[in-house]
Design a protein around this motif. Structure first.
Motif, PDB file in Angstrom:
ATOM      1  N   ARG A   1      98.084  -4.356  10.590  1.00  0.00           N
ATOM      2  CA  ARG A   1      96.977  -4.224  11.528  1.00  0.00           C
ATOM      3  C   ARG A   1      95.760  -3.616  10.835  1.00  0.00           C
ATOM      4  N   SER A   2      94.612  -3.955  11.334  1.00  0.00           N
ATOM      5  CA  SER A   2      93.369  -3.473  10.736  1.00  0.00           C
ATOM      6  C   SER A   2      92.489  -2.866  11.818  1.00  0.00           C
ATOM      7  N   GLU A   3      91.498  -2.085  11.406  1.00  0.00           N
ATOM      8  CA  GLU A   3      90.605  -1.467  12.374  1.00  0.00           C
ATOM      9  C   GLU A   3      89.792  -2.543  13.089  1.00  0.00           C
ATOM     10  N   GLU A   4      89.745  -2.450  14.406  1.00  0.00           N
ATOM     11  CA  GLU A   4      89.035  -3.447  15.213  1.00  0.00           C
ATOM     12  C   GLU A   4      87.526  -3.236  15.114  1.00  0.00           C
ATOM     13  N   GLU A   5      86.796  -4.325  15.045  1.00  0.00           N
ATOM     14  CA  GLU A   5      85.345  -4.246  14.951  1.00  0.00           C
ATOM     15  C   GLU A   5      84.717  -4.288  16.341  1.00  0.00           C
ATOM     16  N   TRP A   6      83.792  -3.369  16.598  1.00  0.00           N
ATOM     17  CA  TRP A   6      83.057  -3.314  17.857  1.00  0.00           C
ATOM     18  C   TRP A   6      81.566  -3.376  17.544  1.00  0.00           C
ATOM     19  N   LEU A   7      80.805  -3.971  18.429  1.00  0.00           N
ATOM     20  CA  LEU A   7      79.361  -4.007  18.247  1.00  0.00           C
ATOM     21  C   LEU A   7      78.779  -2.600  18.375  1.00  0.00           C
ATOM     22  N   PRO A   8      77.713  -2.282  17.656  1.00  0.00           N
ATOM     23  CA  PRO A   8      77.097  -0.951  17.742  1.00  0.00           C
ATOM     24  C   PRO A   8      76.716  -0.606  19.185  1.00  0.00           C
ATOM     25  N   GLY A   9      77.183   0.534  19.658  1.00  0.00           N
ATOM     26  CA  GLY A   9      76.845   0.963  21.007  1.00  0.00           C
ATOM     27  C   GLY A   9      77.751   0.401  22.081  1.00  0.00           C
ATOM     28  N   ASN A  10      78.732  -0.415  21.713  1.00  0.00           N
ATOM     29  CA  ASN A  10      79.710  -0.878  22.708  1.00  0.00           C
ATOM     30  C   ASN A  10      80.404   0.338  23.303  1.00  0.00           C
ATOM     31  N   ILE A  11      80.481   0.395  24.631  1.00  0.00           N
ATOM     32  CA  ILE A  11      80.862   1.618  25.323  1.00  0.00           C
ATOM     33  C   ILE A  11      82.268   1.569  25.936  1.00  0.00           C
ATOM     34  N   HIS A  12      82.991   0.459  25.722  1.00  0.00           N
ATOM     35  CA  HIS A  12      84.251   0.272  26.441  1.00  0.00           C
ATOM     36  C   HIS A  12      85.396   1.121  25.905  1.00  0.00           C
ATOM     37  N   THR A  13      85.313   1.552  24.665  1.00  0.00           N
ATOM     38  CA  THR A  13      86.260   2.535  24.126  1.00  0.00           C
ATOM     39  C   THR A  13      85.470   3.511  23.258  1.00  0.00           C
ATOM     40  N   ASN A  14      86.078   4.625  22.934  1.00  0.00           N
ATOM     41  CA  ASN A  14      85.404   5.594  22.058  1.00  0.00           C
ATOM     42  C   ASN A  14      85.725   5.289  20.592  1.00  0.00           C
ATOM     43  N   HIS A  15      85.435   4.059  20.204  1.00  0.00           N
ATOM     44  CA  HIS A  15      85.768   3.605  18.853  1.00  0.00           C
ATOM     45  C   HIS A  15      85.018   4.381  17.782  1.00  0.00           C
ATOM     46  N   TRP A  16      83.918   5.042  18.138  1.00  0.00           N
ATOM     47  CA  TRP A  16      83.168   5.855  17.171  1.00  0.00           C
ATOM     48  C   TRP A  16      83.937   7.117  16.792  1.00  0.00           C
ATOM     49  N   ALA A  17      84.827   7.562  17.681  1.00  0.00           N
ATOM     50  CA  ALA A  17      85.617   8.768  17.416  1.00  0.00           C
ATOM     51  C   ALA A  17      87.061   8.439  17.059  1.00  0.00           C
ATOM     52  N   MET A  18      87.628   7.437  17.750  1.00  0.00           N
ATOM     53  CA  MET A  18      89.013   7.050  17.511  1.00  0.00           C
ATOM     54  C   MET A  18      89.109   5.530  17.496  1.00  0.00           C
ATOM     55  N   PRO A  19      89.005   4.924  16.328  1.00  0.00           N
ATOM     56  CA  PRO A  19      89.027   3.463  16.228  1.00  0.00           C
ATOM     57  C   PRO A  19      90.323   2.866  16.782  1.00  0.00           C
ATOM     58  N   THR A  20      90.205   1.684  17.346  1.00  0.00           N
ATOM     59  CA  THR A  20      91.384   0.925  17.767  1.00  0.00           C
ATOM     60  C   THR A  20      91.804   0.012  16.617  1.00  0.00           C
ATOM     61  N   ASP A  21      93.098  -0.277  16.545  1.00  0.00           N
ATOM     62  CA  ASP A  21      93.623  -1.208  15.551  1.00  0.00           C
ATOM     63  C   ASP A  21      93.877  -2.557  16.220  1.00  0.00           C
ATOM     64  N   PHE A  22      93.932  -3.595  15.418  1.00  0.00           N
ATOM     65  CA  PHE A  22      94.024  -4.938  15.978  1.00  0.00           C
ATOM     66  C   PHE A  22      94.839  -5.851  15.067  1.00  0.00           C
ATOM     67  N   VAL A  23      95.634  -6.714  15.704  1.00  0.00           N
ATOM     68  CA  VAL A  23      96.357  -7.769  14.995  1.00  0.00           C
ATOM     69  C   VAL A  23      96.099  -9.064  15.743  1.00  0.00           C
ATOM     70  N   SER A  24      95.412 -10.004  15.117  1.00  0.00           N
ATOM     71  CA  SER A  24      95.054 -11.261  15.768  1.00  0.00           C
ATOM     72  C   SER A  24      96.197 -12.268  15.665  1.00  0.00           C
ATOM     73  N   VAL A  25      96.594 -12.829  16.792  1.00  0.00           N
ATOM     74  CA  VAL A  25      97.662 -13.836  16.767  1.00  0.00           C
ATOM     75  C   VAL A  25      97.166 -15.147  16.159  1.00  0.00           C
ATOM     76  N   GLU A  26      95.856 -15.303  16.048  1.00  0.00           N
ATOM     77  CA  GLU A  26      95.309 -16.529  15.484  1.00  0.00           C
ATOM     78  C   GLU A  26      95.029 -16.422  13.986  1.00  0.00           C
ATOM     79  N   ASP A  27      95.385 -15.301  13.388  1.00  0.00           N
ATOM     80  CA  ASP A  27      95.181 -15.092  11.959  1.00  0.00           C
ATOM     81  C   ASP A  27      96.274 -15.833  11.193  1.00  0.00           C
TER      82      ASP A  27
END
Length: 223
Positions: free
Chosen positions: A151-177
């Motif tokens: 898994r890798s750190e999920e990318e969010w657009l600057p200022g996206n407010i739906h999670t606190n990714h600036w403080a605690m990044p979310t991880d992501f695994v794409s099923v289409e990878d």
């Protein structure tokens, strides 16, 4: 960690945009328990002037977090000072991304007010809680077990407010990878096909796939 996976679909029929119907199917691999807390009576005034009250219902909106208003001052203290929590949340985003945070937050709250009126409920409550179909769970669990260490750190657009990714990044695994074992379009289609019957039974409408996102991991401290 809190792990989620979401499949979204929409109806096959052509529907005017302001009457768009969307069935959303989602489940969590790891579930957390939420204890009901009876809130005191509060009334929220929306942007259109409509008053919405959460009197006599357990745990109303705009108490644990800002949903339709940024004013959390009328909530019970059972949850702690959520007004201060929300302020710290926004201040953390502003420190990283500046005014983009407020622009995105205003848009998020406006959608929370506007979108419910444009959607059709397929049940009395507007959602149905069921056990995720075994075949869907099996497909995703097998993929996750093979690739959870990639898994890798999920990318969010600057200022996206739906999670606190600036403080605690979310991880992501794409099923289409396709570089991941078992990943790619075949897996994505298989997951959508496996979920399709459940969604069509719920809605009573034929569905087509909109998206199959992947596995998101909310690490400790994520909001």
């Amino acid at each position: 960690a809190f792990i989620t996976f979401v499949v979204t679909m929409n109806s096959r029929s052509h529907i005017r945009s302001n009457q768009a119907l969307a069935a959303i199917f989602g489940f969590t691999i790891i579930l957390t328990a939420i204890t009901d807390i009876t809130a005191t009576a509060t009334t929220t005034t929306t942007g259109s002037g409509q008053s919405i009250s959460n009197d006599d219902i357990p745990y109303g909106f705009d108490c644990s977090f800002a949903i339709m208003s940024t004013d959390l001052s009328n909530c019970p203290r059972d949850l702690g000072d959520k007004g201060a929590f929300y302020k710290d949340y926004m201040d953390g985003c502003r420190a990283k991304f500046g005014e983009n945070c407020d622009v995105n937050e205003d848009d998020r709250i406006a959608k929370n007010i506007r979108q419910p009126a444009s959607l059709k409920n397929f049940t009395d409550t507007g959602f149905m809680k069921i056990r995720a179909p075994d075949n869907v769970v099996e497909l995703i669990k097998n993929f996750w077990e093979k690739n959870k260490d990639h898994r890798s750190e999920e990318e969010w657009l600057p200022g996206n407010i739906h999670t606190n990714h600036w403080a605690m990044p979310t991880d992501f695994v794409s099923v289409e990878d396709e570089e991941l074992e078992g990943g790619g379009w075949d897996l994505s289609s298989a997951i959508a096909d496996a979920a399709k019957a459940t969604i069509e039974e719920w809605t009573g409408m034929k569905q087509r796939m909109s998206s199959v996102y992947g596995v998101r991991v909310y690490n400790e401290g994520a909001v």
